[in-house]
Design an enzyme around this catalytic site. Sequence first.
Site, mmCIF file in Angstrom:
data_model
loop_
_atom_site.group_PDB
_atom_site.id
_atom_site.type_symbol
_atom_site.label_atom_id
_atom_site.label_comp_id
_atom_site.label_asym_id
_atom_site.label_seq_id
_atom_site.Cartn_x
_atom_site.Cartn_y
_atom_site.Cartn_z
ATOM 1 N N GLY A 173 -1.595 7.101 -57.790
ATOM 2 C CA GLY A 173 -2.311 5.572 -57.714
ATOM 3 C C GLY A 173 -0.548 4.854 -58.000
ATOM 4 O O GLY A 173 -0.784 3.701 -58.538
ATOM 5 N N GLU A 191 11.146 -0.584 -48.005
ATOM 6 C CA GLU A 191 9.782 -0.094 -48.076
ATOM 7 C C GLU A 191 9.062 -0.893 -46.881
ATOM 8 O O GLU A 191 9.126 -1.905 -46.518
ATOM 9 C CB GLU A 191 8.659 -1.034 -49.491
ATOM 10 C CG GLU A 191 8.305 -0.418 -50.500
ATOM 11 C CD GLU A 191 8.677 1.046 -51.078
ATOM 12 O OE1 GLU A 191 8.632 1.828 -50.060
ATOM 13 O OE2 GLU A 191 9.370 1.012 -52.129
ATOM 14 N N HIS A 192 8.074 0.229 -46.733
ATOM 15 C CA HIS A 192 7.083 -0.418 -45.304
ATOM 16 C C HIS A 192 8.059 -0.290 -43.995
ATOM 17 O O HIS A 192 7.753 -1.101 -42.926
ATOM 18 C CB HIS A 192 6.253 -1.329 -45.224
ATOM 19 C CG HIS A 192 5.159 -1.711 -46.978
ATOM 20 N ND1 HIS A 192 4.216 -0.790 -46.504
ATOM 21 C CD2 HIS A 192 5.493 -1.592 -47.432
ATOM 22 C CE1 HIS A 192 3.804 -0.749 -48.031
ATOM 23 N NE2 HIS A 192 4.243 -1.057 -48.728
ATOM 24 N N THR A 193 8.903 0.959 -44.344
ATOM 25 C CA THR A 193 10.051 0.740 -42.609
ATOM 26 C C THR A 193 9.580 1.884 -42.084
ATOM 27 O O THR A 193 9.717 2.255 -40.964
ATOM 28 C CB THR A 193 11.461 0.840 -43.576
ATOM 29 O OG1 THR A 193 11.363 1.168 -44.588
ATOM 30 C CG2 THR A 193 12.010 -0.472 -43.689
ATOM 31 N N LEU A 216 4.041 6.991 -56.763
ATOM 32 C CA LEU A 216 5.260 7.892 -56.774
ATOM 33 C C LEU A 216 4.498 9.307 -55.587
ATOM 34 O O LEU A 216 5.146 10.356 -56.042
ATOM 35 C CB LEU A 216 5.073 8.190 -58.484
ATOM 36 C CG LEU A 216 5.012 7.328 -59.156
ATOM 37 C CD1 LEU A 216 5.985 7.975 -60.432
ATOM 38 C CD2 LEU A 216 6.811 6.503 -59.095
ATOM 39 N N ASP A 254 7.101 10.198 -47.487
ATOM 40 C CA ASP A 254 6.950 10.900 -48.947
ATOM 41 C C ASP A 254 7.237 12.373 -48.652
ATOM 42 O O ASP A 254 7.291 13.128 -50.195
ATOM 43 C CB ASP A 254 5.536 10.499 -49.373
ATOM 44 C CG ASP A 254 5.734 9.119 -49.527
ATOM 45 O OD1 ASP A 254 6.103 8.064 -49.642
ATOM 46 O OD2 ASP A 254 4.319 8.278 -49.408
HETATM 47 C C1 GLA Z 1 2.935 4.590 -48.881
HETATM 48 C C2 GLA Z 1 3.248 5.391 -47.914
HETATM 49 C C3 GLA Z 1 5.179 6.399 -47.462
HETATM 50 C C4 GLA Z 1 4.803 4.384 -47.125
HETATM 51 C C5 GLA Z 1 5.044 3.219 -48.150
HETATM 52 C C6 GLA Z 1 5.407 2.487 -48.248
HETATM 53 O O1 GLA Z 1 3.665 5.286 -50.465
HETATM 54 O O2 GLA Z 1 3.070 7.173 -48.248
HETATM 55 O O3 GLA Z 1 4.990 6.782 -45.848
HETATM 56 O O4 GLA Z 1 5.211 3.291 -45.833
HETATM 57 O O5 GLA Z 1 4.143 3.413 -49.012
HETATM 58 O O6 GLA Z 1 6.808 1.863 -48.090
#
Ligand code: GLA
Length: 387
Positions: A119, A32-34, A122, A169
Site C-alpha cells: 500500500g 503516472e497513470h499513463t 511501490l 509494475d
Molecule cells: C498503480 C498501477 C500501475 C499504474 C500506477 C499509476 O500502481 O498498478 O499499473 O497505473 O498505479 O501510474
Amino acid sequence: MRHNASALFRATFGVAPRAAASAPGRVNLIGEHTDYNGGPVLPVATPLRTTVAVGPADAGVLELISTLDGERARIDWREGRATGWSAYLAGVMRELDTVGAAPAGAGARVAVASDVPVGAGLASSAALTVAAAKALSLLASVRLSPRQLAGVAFRAEHDYVGVGCGIMDQMCAALARPGHALLLECASLAARHIPIRGRLLLVDTGTRHELTAGALNERRAECEAAVARLKLDLPELVWLASWPARWLPRLKRALPEPLRSRALHVVGETARTRFGAQLLARGQVRRFGELLYESHESCRRLYECSAPELDLVVAAARRAGALGARLTGAGWGGAVLVLLGKGNGRTGRGEAKVAARIRRAFATAFGREPSITAVRPSGGARGGRLG
Ligand code: GLA
C-alpha cells in the site's frame, strides 16, 4: 530474503522447497497513470524484494504461508474465488495453467517473504505475482521469458483479482536492470534501459489509502469515457495517451469535467515522460528534476490522486533544494520520490540535510516521522531450482 522464504517453507511444511525466485518493487520516476492509457512510463526497481519458495502439493491445491500476515491457508484455486493476497497467487496459478507452465497437477506449496511495504505505492503486488510466476514455472521446469512472466502476472492482477492496473509494475519487476530506469511504451511494449544519474530518496509517508484499487478503477473508467467521447472527433483513437498534444484546445472543448482534467493530465504526462527520458539519457538531471515537480502538480490538480502528506513532502523537498520530487505509484497516499544531484541538491546541501528538513517539516505538520531511504535501482526477477 530468498533464504527467509526457503526457511519459512521448511519450517511450515517440514521439507525443503524445490525452487525459489524473487522480484523487486518499483519506484516510478515519471509517467503516472499513463500505462493503462497506452502512454510511456519510466520506473526503476527497488532493492526491496519479495521472495517466493515453492514445492509440490496435491492436485489443484495451493498451500500458502506468508510473512505478509503469518497466516497459513489452503485453497482449491479452481473452485470459487480466493480473497486477500491468496487471490494473487490463485490468479498466477490460473494464468500459468492457461499457458502450460503450471506445476504438475497444478498444485503447489508456496512460502512468501517480503520486504516491499504493502500500500506504499511501490507495487508490492507485482513483486509478489512476478516472483510467484517465476518460482512456479521453474517448479514446472518451464522457462518463461521476462515478458511472459510480466504477462502472466499482469493477467493475474488485472483479470483475476480485478484491479484496473496497467502493465508498468509487472514489466519493471520482470525486466529491470541495476543502475537503470526502464522506459516502457505501454501501447507497443517497446522497452529501453536508461542509465540513472543523480540520487534518489524515497519518503514513505506511512499514509495508506485503503481504497486505492477502487480509486484506480474509477480513474480508469473516466479515461475510457474520455476516449469514447474523443472518438467522435478522432475515430481511430484507441489510447487516450495518443491524443495529439497540439489538439489540446479541441480536447478541452469536447470533454466535460472531470474527464477534461483527467485527459489533460494523461496527454501532458505522456509528453513529459518522453521528454524526461531524453533528458535523463543525455545526463540533464536538473531539467529532468523540474519535470518531476510539474508531474506532481498535474497529479495533484488534474488527476486528483495526491494527498496532503504527499504535497507537504514535495514542497519541503523543493525548499530543501532537491532537483525534483513527486508522488510515485497510484497516489492517494504512499510515497514520494526525491531526486538529488550527484552528492547534493541544487543549493549544495547534502542528502542527509535534505532528508532532515523533510523529516522536520513532516513531523511539525503531522506529529510523526516519515521513513526516508536511499533507492539504488536494482534488477528484475531472478531465481532457480533448488537441490
Ligand atoms: C498503480 C498501477 C500501475 C499504474 C500506477 C499509476 O500502481 O498498478 O499499473 O497505473 O498505479 O501510474
